[in-house]
Design a protein around this motif. Structure first.
Motif, PDB file in Angstrom:
ATOM      1  N   TYR A  37       1.339  -1.033   0.168  1.00 22.57           N
ATOM      2  CA  TYR A  37      -0.253   0.060   0.007  1.00 22.57           C
ATOM      3  C   TYR A  37       0.901   1.511  -0.703  1.00 22.57           C
ATOM      4  CZ  TYR A  37      -3.768   3.043   0.961  1.00 22.57           C
ATOM      5  OH  TYR A  37      -5.069   3.910   1.059  1.00 22.57           O
ATOM      6  N   LEU A  75      -2.503  10.763  -8.753  1.00 23.95           N
ATOM      7  CA  LEU A  75      -4.812  10.104  -9.474  1.00 23.95           C
ATOM      8  C   LEU A  75      -4.140   9.989 -10.927  1.00 23.95           C
ATOM      9  CD1 LEU A  75      -7.469  10.959  -6.774  1.00 23.95           C
ATOM     10  CD2 LEU A  75      -5.666   9.267  -6.555  1.00 23.95           C
ATOM     11  N   ARG A 118      -2.967   6.466 -13.010  1.00 27.46           N
ATOM     12  CA  ARG A 118      -4.043   5.919 -14.189  1.00 27.46           C
ATOM     13  C   ARG A 118      -3.310   5.763 -15.592  1.00 27.46           C
ATOM     14  NH1 ARG A 118      -6.200   7.623 -18.031  1.00 27.46           N
ATOM     15  NH2 ARG A 118      -6.316   9.500 -18.409  1.00 27.46           N
ATOM     16  N   HIS A 154      -5.255   0.195 -10.980  1.00 27.15           N
ATOM     17  CA  HIS A 154      -6.740   0.204 -10.748  1.00 27.15           C
ATOM     18  C   HIS A 154      -7.048   0.350  -9.771  1.00 27.15           C
ATOM     19  CE1 HIS A 154      -4.226  -3.520 -12.972  1.00 27.15           C
ATOM     20  NE2 HIS A 154      -6.035  -3.016 -14.418  1.00 27.15           N
ATOM     21  N   GLY A 155      -6.476   1.505  -9.505  1.00 31.30           N
ATOM     22  CA  GLY A 155      -7.315   2.360  -8.647  1.00 31.30           C
ATOM     23  C   GLY A 155      -6.625   3.319  -7.256  1.00 31.30           C
ATOM     24  N   GLY A 156      -6.466   4.770  -6.659  1.00 33.46           N
ATOM     25  CA  GLY A 156      -6.589   5.037  -6.170  1.00 33.46           C
ATOM     26  C   GLY A 156      -7.607   5.899  -5.137  1.00 33.46           C
ATOM     27  N   SER A 157      -7.742   6.818  -4.514  1.00 28.40           N
ATOM     28  CA  SER A 157      -8.101   7.503  -3.830  1.00 28.40           C
ATOM     29  C   SER A 157      -7.471   8.108  -2.462  1.00 28.40           C
ATOM     30  CB  SER A 157      -8.979   6.402  -2.462  1.00 28.40           C
ATOM     31  OG  SER A 157      -9.424   5.566  -3.495  1.00 28.40           O
ATOM     32  N   PHE A 202      -3.164   4.088  -2.484  1.00 29.51           N
ATOM     33  CA  PHE A 202      -3.078   3.134  -3.881  1.00 29.51           C
ATOM     34  C   PHE A 202      -2.375   1.154  -3.166  1.00 29.51           C
ATOM     35  CE2 PHE A 202      -1.373   7.178  -5.198  1.00 29.51           C
ATOM     36  CZ  PHE A 202      -2.490   6.937  -7.084  1.00 29.51           C
TER      37      PHE A 202
END
Length: 112
Positions: free
Chosen positions: A6, A27, A31, A36-39, A71
């Motif tokens: 992480y 972010l 991409r 495949h994703g993050g916040s 991530f």
């Protein structure tokens, strides 16, 4: 279940890179790198290496609070993303933590 890492980055809410907010830039770069994703999560309060406390006050519309961008990645993805970011003219503080990740359930939404 899969082992991974992480990655957490901390940036100031108002900080910009290439004309956009640093957390939005992170972010978008993730991409573009095929992650495949993050916040991004905005803090209520915090302080950094300079020891200055940042807190949200009602009268402030846009503060300088910390934003955490996270991530969940495979080890190779994390290594590649960090290498990509190292090529930028931007110093970023990050934390790298081991994790186990997976998906629970089959996603059908039907009870057994």
């Amino acid at each position: 279940m899969q082992d991974g890492v992480y990655l957490k980055f901390y940036v100031a809410e108002k900080r910009r890179h290439h004309g956009i907010l640093a957390y939005e830039w992170l972010l978008e770069e993730a991409r573009k790198c095929g992650l495949h994703g993050g916040s991004a999560f905005r803090a209520l309060a915090g302080f950094g290496r300079h020891g200055r406390l940042h807190e949200e006050h009602f009268i402030e519309l846009a503060g300088d609070l910390p934003v955490e961008v996270g991530f969940a990645l495979g080890t190779a993805e994390a290594d590649a993303f960090l290498a990509h970011l190292a090529g930028e003219e931007l110093a970023l503080f990050y934390i790298r933590l081991p994790l186990q990740m997976g998906i629970v359930g089959n996603g059908s939404g039907k009870a057994g």
